[in-house]
Scaffold this motif. Sequence first.
Motif, PDB file in Angstrom:
ATOM      1  N   GLU A 151     -45.646  32.831-111.908  1.00 17.34           N
ATOM      2  CA  GLU A 151     -44.411  31.778-112.306  1.00 17.34           C
ATOM      3  C   GLU A 151     -44.630  30.699-113.462  1.00 17.34           C
ATOM      4  O   GLU A 151     -45.571  30.573-112.841  1.00 17.34           O
ATOM      5  CB  GLU A 151     -44.427  31.468-110.557  1.00 17.34           C
ATOM      6  N   ASN A 153     -45.118  26.840-114.718  1.00 18.05           N
ATOM      7  CA  ASN A 153     -44.791  25.857-114.172  1.00 18.05           C
ATOM      8  C   ASN A 153     -44.377  24.828-115.650  1.00 18.05           C
ATOM      9  O   ASN A 153     -45.309  24.604-116.380  1.00 18.05           O
ATOM     10  CB  ASN A 153     -46.431  25.120-113.382  1.00 18.05           C
ATOM     11  N   THR A 305     -47.538  19.682-105.736  1.00 22.07           N
ATOM     12  CA  THR A 305     -48.492  21.127-105.879  1.00 22.07           C
ATOM     13  C   THR A 305     -48.452  21.927-104.648  1.00 22.07           C
ATOM     14  O   THR A 305     -48.042  21.901-103.899  1.00 22.07           O
ATOM     15  CB  THR A 305     -50.318  20.842-105.155  1.00 22.07           C
ATOM     16  N   ARG A 306     -48.511  23.331-105.227  1.00 18.26           N
ATOM     17  CA  ARG A 306     -47.866  24.669-105.271  1.00 18.26           C
ATOM     18  C   ARG A 306     -48.748  24.875-103.221  1.00 18.26           C
ATOM     19  O   ARG A 306     -49.567  24.859-103.594  1.00 18.26           O
ATOM     20  CB  ARG A 306     -48.773  25.567-105.811  1.00 18.26           C
ATOM     21  N   THR A 319     -39.672  26.501-107.527  1.00 17.11           N
ATOM     22  CA  THR A 319     -40.026  25.700-108.576  1.00 17.11           C
ATOM     23  C   THR A 319     -38.756  24.757-108.982  1.00 17.11           C
ATOM     24  O   THR A 319     -38.272  25.197-109.323  1.00 17.11           O
ATOM     25  CB  THR A 319     -40.905  25.891-109.633  1.00 17.11           C
ATOM     26  N   PRO A 321     -38.777  21.702-112.289  1.00 18.02           N
ATOM     27  CA  PRO A 321     -39.599  21.538-113.001  1.00 18.02           C
ATOM     28  C   PRO A 321     -38.947  20.096-113.081  1.00 18.02           C
ATOM     29  O   PRO A 321     -37.388  19.515-113.349  1.00 18.02           O
ATOM     30  CB  PRO A 321     -39.061  22.373-114.123  1.00 18.02           C
ATOM     31  N   SER A 327     -44.075  20.056-112.319  1.00 16.88           N
ATOM     32  CA  SER A 327     -43.184  20.989-111.465  1.00 16.88           C
ATOM     33  C   SER A 327     -43.521  20.507-109.496  1.00 16.88           C
ATOM     34  O   SER A 327     -44.751  19.767-109.490  1.00 16.88           O
ATOM     35  CB  SER A 327     -43.247  21.601-111.026  1.00 16.88           C
ATOM     36  N   TYR A 328     -42.388  20.335-109.083  1.00 17.03           N
ATOM     37  CA  TYR A 328     -42.307  20.062-107.575  1.00 17.03           C
ATOM     38  C   TYR A 328     -42.251  21.938-106.987  1.00 17.03           C
ATOM     39  O   TYR A 328     -41.018  21.649-108.026  1.00 17.03           O
ATOM     40  CB  TYR A 328     -41.607  19.194-107.207  1.00 17.03           C
ATOM     41  N   TYR A 329     -42.517  21.716-105.714  1.00 17.65           N
ATOM     42  CA  TYR A 329     -42.460  23.204-105.404  1.00 17.65           C
ATOM     43  C   TYR A 329     -41.379  22.653-103.920  1.00 17.65           C
ATOM     44  O   TYR A 329     -42.155  21.937-102.872  1.00 17.65           O
ATOM     45  CB  TYR A 329     -43.592  23.884-105.104  1.00 17.65           C
TER      46      TYR A 329
END
Length: 587
Positions: A151, A153, A305-306, A319, A321, A327-329
Amino acid sequence: MKKTFKSLLSIFLAVFMVASLMAIPSSAAAKLNKTSVTVTKGYQTSLTVSGASSVTWSTGDKSIATVSSKGKVVGKAPGTTYVYAKTGGTTLKCKVTVVAAKITANTSDVELDSAGDSQIVTLTVKGSHKNLTVGSTNKKVASASWVKPVEWNGDKIKIKITAKGEGTAKIKVYLKNYSSTCYKYIDVSVGNNLYEEDDPFENNTSSSSMNIVALSQRVDVNTSGTANIQVYCTDLKNMGYSVNNSRIASVTAGTTSGNYRNYTVKGISSGTTTVRFYDKNNVKKYIDVTVNVNDNLKYYELYPTRPSTKLTSTDQLLTFPVNTYTSYYMLVPANYDPAQANTVAAQKLNKYSYYQVYTTLPGRIASNDTYNEFVHSNASYNYGSRYILLPANYDKVKLNTAIAKYNNRYEYYTIYNEKPSTYQGSSWDDIKSWEVIDASTGRTITRYMLVPYNNYDQDRIDKIIADDRGSSNVYNYYAVYSTYPNIDSTKDSVVYYTKAGSPRYMVVPKTGVDILKRNEAIKNDTGVYNYYVMYETAPTADSTKGEYVLSSQYGSKWIYVLCNKDRNSEDHRLLWANITMAAPTGN
């Protein structure tokens, strides 16, 4: 009337002949600092001209590169064009090549102790992410693979370099379509070249230049769950760590690779604490990582964070961005509602996008934006209205596709820009496709339409396709296209020429065509000045080939012609007649 016209023609010819014999203003001392330059898309470089007091800058193709009044060149799209600097009667040019992307890494050197050891390297790719490839010059020493799940980020992506045997190798990361211009090498050495790992609290003398960097500024973990923190330090032996509140989380040191050490965070009870990594000989030198422990992760919540765990094995991780580096999850169930996820993210990040589906009215990007409201027909989602944000001059076909993808249902006799993935009646339904010209790029694009199997209205299909091709009949004058554009033949015509053996097309008005603008556009596309053709930029003559340049002023414009024949030749006389009878129009 004929007599008057002949008199005027004679006067103009006389004036032109005198003007043609005038020397082009000399700027022999003027010099461009570069004759060719390579720029990454989205990046810039500067050109300067020495020996000139006044310079006018221009570019052959603004879609590839632009240039400011001060010579600042910005790459816009992959390709090649020319930037021109005009000073006096001289025009200097610089070939500008714009490449797709630029690749950097958080390290260019990786040292591994023995076979089986590995290290994670973070790549930053500016520009295109398409067809990014990784390989090794010696697979017996080291290999490289993408860190899963694969993925992005923002512009960052991670690879894992694994030792296979002693020796050295290079890991090459490159864009497959631009392998010779856009790549990054990472040197790898495998052998007994690393220090023996000691206890992290061993009291040794610390280097005054110790540098500590945590690759994550915050981690989220479930109660009884674990997460990983990777820390880079120039002196791992003298780096300590501590937990601010050990009732919320615990931390243990793990494996090292080069200057990186992994730490495992375990959630104990709900709350927030910090883990501090510090220089044991200078406790004022430290970094803190925030640890947020949840009783349970929740669907449709944004995390910085992931998340390291999922609620079920079929959950998905989205995700969102924010910028190049952040980025946010969001954790969502397998059959999640994209509109709900889009709405939560847009409201919390204050970032809406065109052609996205939302459960509430979206915020506008521009003051003249609009939206489409529809009641969805997908039984997997909660019933209610949905909204799609649209620009003022939105693409109806793109809107149709967004609704169909969300509903997972494609309607008969409706145009889409993606091939329908489901059918309305049965799997025997038919899909019609055709091509139109994209007005913004001049490229051929494919349209699709779902029709019922063996019972469709061919006349209706033909009319829809004809109307769509007619509506795509949008083009720009003097723009270069690689496919034949659909034109209004009552008022426009197409100029045909070739570039490197490939056909090129340009649309011009049938009347009032600006000859100079047409010729300049062809020259900028091919990079070639042709003999006995009028230009508004001065060609550079090659005297060894008997070339010379004629110049004359017409209104506010100067006209330049590259010649290689004697001035009294028939070609030359025809040239003057053409200039006189086909004087350029436009500004």
